[in-house]
Enzyme design. Structure first.
Site, PDB file in Angstrom:
ATOM      1  NE  ARG A 119     -50.306  -2.107  74.245  1.00  0.00           N
ATOM      2  CZ  ARG A 119     -49.079  -2.570  73.455  1.00  0.00           C
ATOM      3  NH1 ARG A 119     -48.741  -1.631  72.577  1.00  0.00           N
ATOM      4  NH2 ARG A 119     -48.229  -3.525  73.867  1.00  0.00           N
ATOM      5  CG  HIS A 155     -45.313  -3.878  78.191  1.00  0.00           C
ATOM      6  ND1 HIS A 155     -46.375  -4.906  78.222  1.00  0.00           N
ATOM      7  CD2 HIS A 155     -44.984  -3.836  77.036  1.00  0.00           C
ATOM      8  CE1 HIS A 155     -46.601  -5.113  76.984  1.00  0.00           C
ATOM      9  NE2 HIS A 155     -45.656  -4.664  76.144  1.00  0.00           N
ATOM     10  CD  GLN A 195     -41.871  -7.209  75.599  1.00  0.00           C
ATOM     11  OE1 GLN A 195     -42.540  -6.850  74.882  1.00  0.00           O
ATOM     12  NE2 GLN A 195     -40.806  -7.774  75.431  1.00  0.00           N
ATOM     13  CG  ASP A 236     -38.803   0.288  75.425  1.00  0.00           C
ATOM     14  OD1 ASP A 236     -39.019   0.195  74.170  1.00  0.00           O
ATOM     15  OD2 ASP A 236     -39.694   0.334  76.392  1.00  0.00           O
ATOM     16  CB  CYS A 268     -39.953  -4.805  74.781  1.00  0.00           C
ATOM     17  SG  CYS A 268     -39.825  -3.005  74.365  1.00  0.00           S
ATOM     18  NE  ARG A 301     -45.443  -9.736  74.664  1.00  0.00           N
ATOM     19  CZ  ARG A 301     -45.863  -8.577  74.384  1.00  0.00           C
ATOM     20  NH1 ARG A 301     -44.948  -7.845  73.652  1.00  0.00           N
ATOM     21  NH2 ARG A 301     -47.029  -8.080  74.524  1.00  0.00           N
TER      22      ARG A 301
HETATM   23  N1   CP Z   1     -43.465  -5.162  72.665  1.00  0.00           N
HETATM   24  C1   CP Z   1     -44.624  -4.818  72.286  1.00  0.00           C
HETATM   25  O1   CP Z   1     -45.559  -4.623  73.192  1.00  0.00           O
HETATM   26  O2   CP Z   1     -44.995  -4.596  71.131  1.00  0.00           O
HETATM   27  P1   CP Z   1     -46.406  -3.868  70.735  1.00  0.00           P
HETATM   28  O3   CP Z   1     -46.257  -2.416  71.171  1.00  0.00           O
HETATM   29  O4   CP Z   1     -46.299  -3.518  69.097  1.00  0.00           O
HETATM   30  O5   CP Z   1     -47.615  -4.787  70.896  1.00  0.00           O
HETATM   31  N1  NVA Z   2     -41.989   1.780  76.345  1.00  0.00           N
HETATM   32  C1  NVA Z   2     -42.693   1.638  75.182  1.00  0.00           C
HETATM   33  C2  NVA Z   2     -42.969  -0.001  74.911  1.00  0.00           C
HETATM   34  C3  NVA Z   2     -43.563  -0.414  73.779  1.00  0.00           C
HETATM   35  C4  NVA Z   2     -44.016  -1.866  73.809  1.00  0.00           C
HETATM   36  C5  NVA Z   2     -43.957   2.442  75.238  1.00  0.00           C
HETATM   37  O1  NVA Z   2     -44.573   2.168  76.163  1.00  0.00           O
HETATM   38  O2  NVA Z   2     -44.297   2.817  74.246  1.00  0.00           O
END
Ligand code: CP
Ligand code: NVA
Length: 295
Positions: free
Chosen positions: A100, A127, A130, A214, A254, A282
């Protein structure tokens, strides 16, 4: 040839269907320790996470592998050490890298220099874990994806882009409503699905089978949060907006949610919300992805 999962486009529609079948099986029989037996997996996280980290760690455990969590402070990706060197060192010890990162290019570079598979656990661009989970959740709830109308309301961000790409692969219709200037930037031509981008949320929720939202400011955009709250205020999912939607519309997010901002408590906790089904799935979908990358 090793295989990466950096974008939802990395799987075809028939492979996604296979992943759904596998996830359904893994949902019934969670513990399959022979699948990743003896495989150590590095989890590189430059940003915080609840769902992604926990579901990957549990998933790896349930498939018989070992997860090693590495925060940016631990390894200083691209600062203490070049991304290329981190990738080539890790490849000597681990069988899978899950990352990530702030920049999507970081994951692309990790994948370029790693001799093991790399999974995108969220970048500024996409993502995919997700979105694949979300498609699976819709598939479970609606019995298929073809011609389902998904309306995404809010920021044209990483999650929105992956959903659009996924909808295109699976033949789902998608409407996206964002304030002007916050539309999703994607190079993908929506050949297989109808996709419309508008700036009016009421127009987008009409005919929707699913409404998805989101956060308005993603991780890394915290400095813009107040400005975005002003710009996005008419894009909140609330009971007023839902008067324009079908009575049986399902609500997705999400998570993490900023309650009272992009969605009200009443709606996220209400009977149409399926956000916890998404969160649970997930685990099952990511296990299916990991197995698929080693087949
Ligand atoms: N939806 C999601 O990716 O959650 P986190 O940021 O908590 O991993
Ligand atoms: N769009 C959000 C998603 C978090 C799971 C971010 O990137 O922070």
């Amino acid at each position: 040839m090793k295989r990466d999962f950096l974008s939802i486009k990395d799987f075809s529609s028939s492979e996604i269907q296979e992943l759904f079948e596998l996830a359904k099986e893994l949902k019934v029989k969670r513990y399959n320790p022979e699948k990743l037996k003896g495989i150590s997996c590095a989890l590189i996280f430059e940003k915080p996470s609840l769902r992604t980290r926990v579901t990957f760690e549990i998933g790896i455990y349930e498939l018989g592998g070992k997860a090693i969590y590495l925060s940016s402070q631990d390894i200083g990706l691209g600062k203490r050490e070049a991304i290329k060197d981190v990738a080539s060192n890790l490849s000597r010890w681990v069988g899978l890298i899950i990352a990530r990162t702030f920049s999507h290019n970081t994951i692309v570079e990790l994948a370029k220099y790693a001799s093991c598979p790399v999974i995108n656990a969220l970048s500024d661009l996409e993502h995919p874990c997700q979105a694949l989970t979300d498609l699976f959740t819709i598939y479970e709830k609606r019995g298929g994806l073809k011609n389902v109308n998904l309306s995404y309301i809010g920021d044209g961000n990483n999650v929105c882009r992956s959903l659009m790409l996924g909808a295109n692969i699976m033949g789902m219709n998608m409407k996206v409503a964002t304030p002007k200037g916050y539309e999703p930037k994607t190079k993908c031509k929506m050949q297989n699905a109808k996709c419309k981008i508008v700036n009016n949320p009421k127009e987008a929720v009409k005919d929707a089978d699913i409404i998805y939202t989101d956060v308005w400011a993603s991780m890394g955009q915290e400095a813009e949060r107040e400005k975005r709250e002003r710009i996005f205020k008419d894009f909140q999912i609330n009971s007023q907006l839902l008067k324009f939607a079908k009575p049986d519309v399902l609500i997705m997010h999400c998570l993490p949610a900023h309650r009272g901002k992009e969605i009200t408590d009443e709606i996220i906790d209400g009977k149409r919300s399926i956000v916890l089904d998404q969160a649970e799935n997930r685990l099952h979908i990511q296990k299916a992805i990991m197995i698929k990358l080693f087949v």
